[in-house]
Design a protein around this motif. Structure first.
Motif, PDB file in Angstrom:
ATOM      1  N   LEU A 279       6.546   3.999  18.353  1.00 16.59           N
ATOM      2  CA  LEU A 279       5.324   3.215  18.186  1.00 16.59           C
ATOM      3  C   LEU A 279       5.522   2.235  17.039  1.00 16.59           C
ATOM      4  N   HIS A 280       4.867   1.072  17.136  1.00 14.21           N
ATOM      5  CA  HIS A 280       4.967   0.039  16.103  1.00 14.21           C
ATOM      6  C   HIS A 280       3.584  -0.280  15.546  1.00 14.21           C
ATOM      7  N   TYR A 281       3.526  -0.473  14.240  1.00 14.31           N
ATOM      8  CA  TYR A 281       2.264  -0.808  13.564  1.00 14.31           C
ATOM      9  C   TYR A 281       2.513  -1.952  12.585  1.00 14.31           C
ATOM     10  N   ASP A 282       1.720  -3.024  12.680  1.00 14.50           N
ATOM     11  CA  ASP A 282       1.827  -4.149  11.743  1.00 14.50           C
ATOM     12  C   ASP A 282       0.870  -3.929  10.585  1.00 14.50           C
ATOM     13  N   LEU A 283       1.431  -3.790   9.378  1.00 12.74           N
ATOM     14  CA  LEU A 283       0.635  -3.579   8.170  1.00 12.74           C
ATOM     15  C   LEU A 283       0.659  -4.847   7.325  1.00 12.74           C
ATOM     16  N   TYR A 284      -0.525  -5.391   7.006  1.00 17.87           N
ATOM     17  CA  TYR A 284      -0.638  -6.592   6.175  1.00 17.87           C
ATOM     18  C   TYR A 284      -1.152  -6.201   4.798  1.00 17.87           C
ATOM     19  N   ILE A 285      -0.429  -6.677   3.769  1.00 14.19           N
ATOM     20  CA  ILE A 285      -0.843  -6.408   2.389  1.00 14.19           C
ATOM     21  C   ILE A 285      -0.889  -7.723   1.609  1.00 14.19           C
ATOM     22  N   SER A 286      -1.624  -7.690   0.504  1.00 13.31           N
ATOM     23  CA  SER A 286      -1.755  -8.898  -0.323  1.00 13.31           C
ATOM     24  C   SER A 286      -0.566  -9.038  -1.265  1.00 13.31           C
ATOM     25  N   ILE A 287      -0.447 -10.215  -1.859  1.00 13.97           N
ATOM     26  CA  ILE A 287       0.641 -10.439  -2.828  1.00 13.97           C
ATOM     27  C   ILE A 287       0.518  -9.482  -4.009  1.00 13.97           C
ATOM     28  N   PRO A 288      -0.688  -9.288  -4.597  1.00 18.74           N
ATOM     29  CA  PRO A 288      -0.790  -8.317  -5.697  1.00 18.74           C
ATOM     30  C   PRO A 288      -0.377  -6.912  -5.285  1.00 18.74           C
ATOM     31  N   GLU A 289      -0.745  -6.496  -4.062  1.00 16.00           N
ATOM     32  CA  GLU A 289      -0.361  -5.164  -3.594  1.00 16.00           C
ATOM     33  C   GLU A 289       1.152  -5.065  -3.445  1.00 16.00           C
ATOM     34  N   ALA A 290       1.782  -6.140  -2.987  1.00 14.50           N
ATOM     35  CA  ALA A 290       3.240  -6.133  -2.844  1.00 14.50           C
ATOM     36  C   ALA A 290       3.923  -6.068  -4.207  1.00 14.50           C
ATOM     37  N   VAL A 291       3.344  -6.769  -5.177  1.00  7.08           N
ATOM     38  CA  VAL A 291       3.938  -6.812  -6.524  1.00  7.08           C
ATOM     39  C   VAL A 291       3.753  -5.487  -7.249  1.00  7.08           C
ATOM     40  N   LEU A 292       2.541  -4.940  -7.198  1.00  9.03           N
ATOM     41  CA  LEU A 292       2.199  -3.762  -7.988  1.00  9.03           C
ATOM     42  C   LEU A 292       2.415  -2.444  -7.264  1.00  9.03           C
ATOM     43  N   GLY A 293       2.546  -2.501  -5.929  1.00 13.71           N
ATOM     44  CA  GLY A 293       2.632  -1.268  -5.151  1.00 13.71           C
ATOM     45  C   GLY A 293       1.233  -0.768  -4.814  1.00 13.71           C
ATOM     46  N   THR A 294       1.124   0.009  -3.776  1.00  8.29           N
ATOM     47  CA  THR A 294      -0.186   0.507  -3.364  1.00  8.29           C
ATOM     48  C   THR A 294       0.000   1.636  -2.358  1.00  8.29           C
ATOM     49  N   SER A 295      -1.096   2.228  -1.936  1.00 10.02           N
ATOM     50  CA  SER A 295      -1.062   3.198  -0.830  1.00 10.02           C
ATOM     51  C   SER A 295      -2.035   2.707   0.233  1.00 10.02           C
ATOM     52  N   LYS A 296      -1.705   2.947   1.489  1.00 13.13           N
ATOM     53  CA  LYS A 296      -2.511   2.450   2.598  1.00 13.13           C
ATOM     54  C   LYS A 296      -2.697   3.542   3.644  1.00 13.13           C
ATOM     55  N   GLU A 297      -3.856   3.517   4.265  1.00 15.37           N
ATOM     56  CA  GLU A 297      -4.140   4.422   5.376  1.00 15.37           C
ATOM     57  C   GLU A 297      -3.947   3.644   6.673  1.00 15.37           C
ATOM     58  N   ILE A 298      -3.121   4.171   7.559  1.00 13.33           N
ATOM     59  CA  ILE A 298      -2.822   3.456   8.802  1.00 13.33           C
ATOM     60  C   ILE A 298      -3.092   4.354  10.011  1.00 13.33           C
ATOM     61  N   ASP A 299      -3.178   3.735  11.176  1.00 11.02           N
ATOM     62  CA  ASP A 299      -3.396   4.472  12.415  1.00 11.02           C
ATOM     63  C   ASP A 299      -2.117   5.163  12.866  1.00 11.02           C
ATOM     64  N   ALA A 300      -2.291   6.350  13.426  1.00 13.21           N
ATOM     65  CA  ALA A 300      -1.203   7.082  14.079  1.00 13.21           C
ATOM     66  C   ALA A 300      -1.837   7.905  15.192  1.00 13.21           C
ATOM     67  N   VAL A 301      -1.030   8.343  16.148  1.00 14.91           N
ATOM     68  CA  VAL A 301      -1.600   9.175  17.208  1.00 14.91           C
ATOM     69  C   VAL A 301      -2.078  10.487  16.597  1.00 14.91           C
ATOM     70  N   GLY A 302      -3.285  10.866  16.937  1.00 17.36           N
ATOM     71  CA  GLY A 302      -3.836  12.104  16.400  1.00 17.36           C
ATOM     72  C   GLY A 302      -4.619  11.929  15.114  1.00 17.36           C
ATOM     73  N   GLY A 303      -4.718  10.706  14.584  1.00 17.50           N
ATOM     74  CA  GLY A 303      -5.478  10.492  13.364  1.00 17.50           C
ATOM     75  C   GLY A 303      -4.806   9.532  12.400  1.00 17.50           C
ATOM     76  N   LYS A 304      -5.439   9.346  11.249  1.00 19.97           N
ATOM     77  CA  LYS A 304      -4.916   8.445  10.227  1.00 19.97           C
ATOM     78  C   LYS A 304      -3.856   9.145   9.376  1.00 19.97           C
ATOM     79  N   VAL A 305      -2.917   8.369   8.854  1.00 18.51           N
ATOM     80  CA  VAL A 305      -1.945   8.881   7.882  1.00 18.51           C
ATOM     81  C   VAL A 305      -1.888   7.916   6.707  1.00 18.51           C
ATOM     82  N   ARG A 306      -1.629   8.435   5.519  1.00 20.88           N
ATOM     83  CA  ARG A 306      -1.555   7.591   4.316  1.00 20.88           C
ATOM     84  C   ARG A 306      -0.093   7.443   3.905  1.00 20.88           C
TER      85      ARG A 306
END
Length: 373
Positions: free
Chosen positions: A266-293
């Motif tokens: 499965l493929h998922y496109d995740l878009y993040i902002s420049i500050p998030e790319a610079v500083l790092g972050t955590s994101k919740e994304i879709d997966a089969v069976g529920g969300k994963v962080r």
């Protein structure tokens, strides 16, 4: 492990349709029950050969078998995946009787099924079943309502006098090659060997009546859009003591809002902002069976592919599951205000903002290559 169909018939994968039929006919004659009375091993080989021929003689089934093996048709006994594995003698003689009996070959086998009477098969029914990505990923059991023809209560039949119950009319003709015997389906009874005697109200000319029935279909994980499964015996009934047809299930998959399937991955496109790319972050994304962080390290680059192993689709052949591939995309803002523009003007020549790719930073083509390896 179920025995390979090609080995059962003694052929290779490159065998033509004619070679497949010839090989099956040879095996069917060798292990025919009338030729091996009381021999359980011969009967088992007879059934195995018929199962192999059922799949390999059908171009669509053969292609699926070549790709997925026996797993392409598994889905639970009587449930929906099995295109084979539960054949009885009635099924074999009904579906493939022409291999031994219909083309002039009799061999003293007593007609179809060794009993002199040919049991016809009812017609198949076809339905479409829509599945969500979650259902495709893990497999599911579906209950569907099907209107099928069944034998009406109180219907009775008499033996057909034209064919004496055999379902076949045999003709012998003298030719320059000698006496030739040919057989054809009886036109009076349609091959069932019986004609209707008493027909209840509401039944059709064959003594069948429409009835709605709930059918349970076990669908294995990993099926693909357009794939067909078979529920044996859940099609229309045949008149008299015939064999029920099958229920053919066409799989349709619904498109997911964020996840795209490619094989078992499965493929998922995740878009993040420049500050998030610079500083790092955590994101919740879709997966089969529920969300994963997931956690993104500081300084992550656009185009980075994160692999979450085992979070994809269950493999149809039973070998684990695919992966979830997260494609990181750094979003470049548009329409900056004055303050924001001044900030980036100051950063334009900053050393940290100057691209400095390392050897470990793979190119786009290398990432694609890794993704498919």
């Amino acid at each position: 492990m179920k025995e390979d169909f090609y080995s059962i018939l003694g052929i290779t994968k490159n065998a033509t349709a004619a070679e497949i039929k010839k090989a099956y006919r040879k095996k069917a004659i060798e292990f025919h029950p009338d030729k091996n009375p009381g021999d359980a091993k011969a009967e088992e080989m007879f059934k195995k050969a018929a199962e192999a021929y059922e799949i390999l003689s059908d171009p669509d089934k053969k292609a699926r078998y070549d790709q997925y093996g026996h797993a392409a048709f598994e889905g639970g006994a009587g449930g929906g995946g099995g295109g084979f594995g539960g054949m009885n003698m009635d099924d074999i003689f009904s579906q493939f009787g022409d291999i031994f009996g219909g083309g002039g070959f009799s061999g003293g086998f007593g007609g179809f099924g060794g009993g002199g009477q040919r049991r016809v098969k009812g017609s198949n029914l076809r339905i479409r079943v829509k599945l969500t990505l979650e259902e495709v990923a893990n497999g599911v059991e579906k209950k569907v309502k099907v209107k099928r023809k069944v034998q009406a209560d109180g219907v009775t039949y008499n033996t057909c006098t034209t064919c004496n119950g055999s379902g076949q009319v045999t003709k012998i003709a003298n030719t320059i090659l000698g006496r030739m015997q040919t057989s054809a389906t009886c036109s009076t009874c349609g091959g069932s060997g019986q004609i209707i005697d008493k027909k209840p109200a509401g039944a059709d000319a064959q003594g069948l009546i429409a009835k709605e029935e709930t059918v349970s279909i076990k669908i294995p994980g990993g099926v693909e859009d357009g794939m067909q499964l078979k529920v044996p015996g859940k099609g229309n009934s045949a008149p008299g003591n015939g064999v029920n047809g099958d229920l053919i299930v066409l799989i349709e998959t619904e498109e997911h809002s964020t996840l795209k399937r490619e094989g078992d991955n499965l493929h998922y496109d995740l878009y993040i902002s420049i500050p998030e790319a610079v500083l790092g972050t955590s994101k919740e994304i879709d997966a089969v069976g529920g969300k994963v962080r997931i956690k993104l390290e500081e300084g992550i680059q656009s185009g980075k592919i994160l692999r979450l192993r085992g979070k994809g689709i269950t493999s149809l052949n039973g070998y684990g599951s695919g992966d979830l591939l997260v494609h990181v995309n750094v979003w470049t803002p548009k329409g900056l205000n004055k303050e924001q523009r001044e900030f980036f003007e100051r950063m334009r020549d900053s050393e940290n903002f100057t691209p400095q790719p390392e050897k470990s930073d793979k190119s786009f083509f290398e990432k694609v290559k890794d993704m498919f390896s």
